[in-house]
Design a protein around this motif. Structure first.
Motif, PDB file in Angstrom:
ATOM      1  N   TYR A 173       0.743  -1.218   0.196  1.00 13.69           N
ATOM      2  CA  TYR A 173      -0.137   0.170   0.085  1.00 13.69           C
ATOM      3  C   TYR A 173       0.754   1.381   0.058  1.00 13.69           C
ATOM      4  O   TYR A 173       0.565   1.946  -0.743  1.00 13.69           O
ATOM      5  N   THR A 230       3.929   1.613  -0.773  1.00 13.28           N
ATOM      6  CA  THR A 230       4.639   1.687  -2.301  1.00 13.28           C
ATOM      7  C   THR A 230       3.543   2.433  -3.285  1.00 13.28           C
ATOM      8  O   THR A 230       4.060   3.524  -4.140  1.00 13.28           O
ATOM      9  N   LEU A 231       2.452   1.957  -3.426  1.00 14.69           N
ATOM     10  CA  LEU A 231       1.436   2.515  -4.182  1.00 14.69           C
ATOM     11  C   LEU A 231       1.105   3.745  -3.938  1.00 14.69           C
ATOM     12  O   LEU A 231       0.774   4.386  -5.009  1.00 14.69           O
ATOM     13  N   HIS A 232       0.812   3.975  -2.815  1.00 19.82           N
ATOM     14  CA  HIS A 232       0.544   5.491  -2.263  1.00 19.82           C
ATOM     15  C   HIS A 232       1.612   6.329  -2.720  1.00 19.82           C
ATOM     16  O   HIS A 232       1.214   7.341  -3.394  1.00 19.82           O
ATOM     17  N   SER A 275       1.426   7.008  -6.538  1.00 15.85           N
ATOM     18  CA  SER A 275       0.150   7.653  -7.003  1.00 15.85           C
ATOM     19  C   SER A 275       0.472   8.944  -6.829  1.00 15.85           C
ATOM     20  O   SER A 275      -0.012  10.005  -7.742  1.00 15.85           O
ATOM     21  N   GLY A 302      -3.913   4.030  -3.845  1.00 18.70           N
ATOM     22  CA  GLY A 302      -2.944   3.039  -3.285  1.00 18.70           C
ATOM     23  C   GLY A 302      -3.629   1.703  -3.190  1.00 18.70           C
ATOM     24  O   GLY A 302      -3.296   0.381  -3.490  1.00 18.70           O
ATOM     25  N   ALA A 313      -5.417   0.451  -6.522  1.00 12.57           N
ATOM     26  CA  ALA A 313      -4.173  -0.647  -7.533  1.00 12.57           C
ATOM     27  C   ALA A 313      -4.051  -1.921  -6.877  1.00 12.57           C
ATOM     28  O   ALA A 313      -3.805  -2.946  -7.667  1.00 12.57           O
ATOM     29  N   MET A 314      -4.358  -2.042  -5.569  1.00 10.63           N
ATOM     30  CA  MET A 314      -4.309  -3.548  -5.039  1.00 10.63           C
ATOM     31  C   MET A 314      -5.394  -4.290  -5.076  1.00 10.63           C
ATOM     32  O   MET A 314      -5.445  -5.630  -4.909  1.00 10.63           O
TER      33      MET A 314
END
Length: 324
Positions: A37, A39-41, A44, A71, A74-75
């Protein structure tokens, strides 16, 4: 090493705290979810924070709410579902922190607010409203627009404001354009802006079963604040005898505090799980019959739908925290 912010979206690179994300032992599921999360945050933020940025810190939600929502969004992709069981379930636990913060009148505030007085106030903006509640409100918008129109809205919003600073006015203008372009049911734009963005507090929905009437049950809305006129759009998961299930979608007008829901199936209704899939940002008060059934038939509930486990325990925990 010892990077106190855990992670940061610097242009061209993302900084991570090594102690938090380089595991010396086999990481738990929660650790892997958190690493994925965050990483994706931060990725973004390359769009929401770097390609477009905010004019001033009192519009922080336009950065952090978007990065938090995307975030978790994407998961939910098939590629990540090999590693993460369900991103939508994980965001429900994240949204809960926003509801907790929103419960205290001394802490809560609207997402769209007046200008901050000075730089010293900026530190306090990094709170669970601008991160956790804001991402929940964006999921409300995603549910109202639908996935395809929501993606179109985000793409046009980014293209129109690329390499510029944005504010709440720009965001609302982009919403108005997409509303004018598409006939979107369940989205009253002026209601959404006023009651979801400009009003603090979180409403509560309570399911009530009438044992004398097997054809209907009802929801009561407790509004917070009392003058709130948020409309609510959510799914309910119904469990009948012999594991027969039904999913309904409910829309509650912003001026209504009580609504009757007809049952489409005959049979002995055992459990009502409101806000299934978390389409609404709302507290839930379960009825006693549902609580008893789900606890006594916990393994069956898990087999019917694993997501029910998350939503049931989340609602029950929320009830305990708020002394319902």
């Amino acid at each position: 090493p010892e990077f106190c912010s855990f992670a940061m979206e610097c242009p061209g690179a993302i900084l991570f705290c090594d102690e938090e994300f380089l595991f010396r032992e086999k990481p738990s599921y929660s650790q892997r979810v958190r690493r994925a999360y965050i990483t994706l945050h931060e990725i973004s933020h390359m769009w929401f924070g770097n390609i477009i940025n905010i004019r001033w810190i009192d519009e922080l939600w336009l950065k952090e709410s978007f990065a938090s929502f995307f975030g978790y969004f994407a998961m939910t992709s098939p590629e990540l579902n090999r590693l993460i069981s369900d991103g939508w379930c994980d965001i429900e636990l994240y949204k809960e922190k926003g509801m907790q913060w929103d419960h205290f009148k001394s802490l809560r505030h609207p997402l769209v607010r007046n200008k901050l007085a000075d730089n010293n106030s900026a530190y306090f903006e990094y709170d669970d409203i601008n991160y956790n509640k804001g991402s929940g409100v964006l999921k409300v918008l995603w549910a109202r627009l639908g996935n395809q129109v929501f993606q179109e809205f985000i793409q046009e919003y980014l293209k129109a404001n690329a390499y510029k600073s944005v504010d709440n006015v720009k965001f609302c203008e982009a919403l108005q354009k997409i509303q004018a372009k598409h006939n979107i049911p369940n989205l009253n734009l002026s209601n959404f802006i006023k009651n979801w963005l400009e009003t603090e507090g979180t409403d509560t929905i309570e399911s009530i079963v009438n044992e004398e009437d097997s054809q209907t049950f009802k929801f009561k809305i407790k509004r917070d604040p009392e003058n709130s006129q948020r409309d609510h759009f959510f799914k309910i998961f119904l469990v009948y005898a012999d594991k027969v299930t039904e999913i309904q979608t409910v829309y509650v007008d912003g001026t209504t505090n009580e609504i009757n829901v007809p049952l489409n199936k005959e049979g002995d209704l055992k459990a009502i799980i409101p806000n299934y899939e978390g389409l609404d940002f709302v507290r839930v008060k379960l009825d006693p019959k549902t609580i008893d059934y789900c606890i006594q038939n916990y393994q069956q509930i898990r087999k019917i739908d694993p997501k029910l486990e998350t939503y049931f325990w989340r609602h029950l925990t929320n009830m305990t925290e708020n002394h319902y």
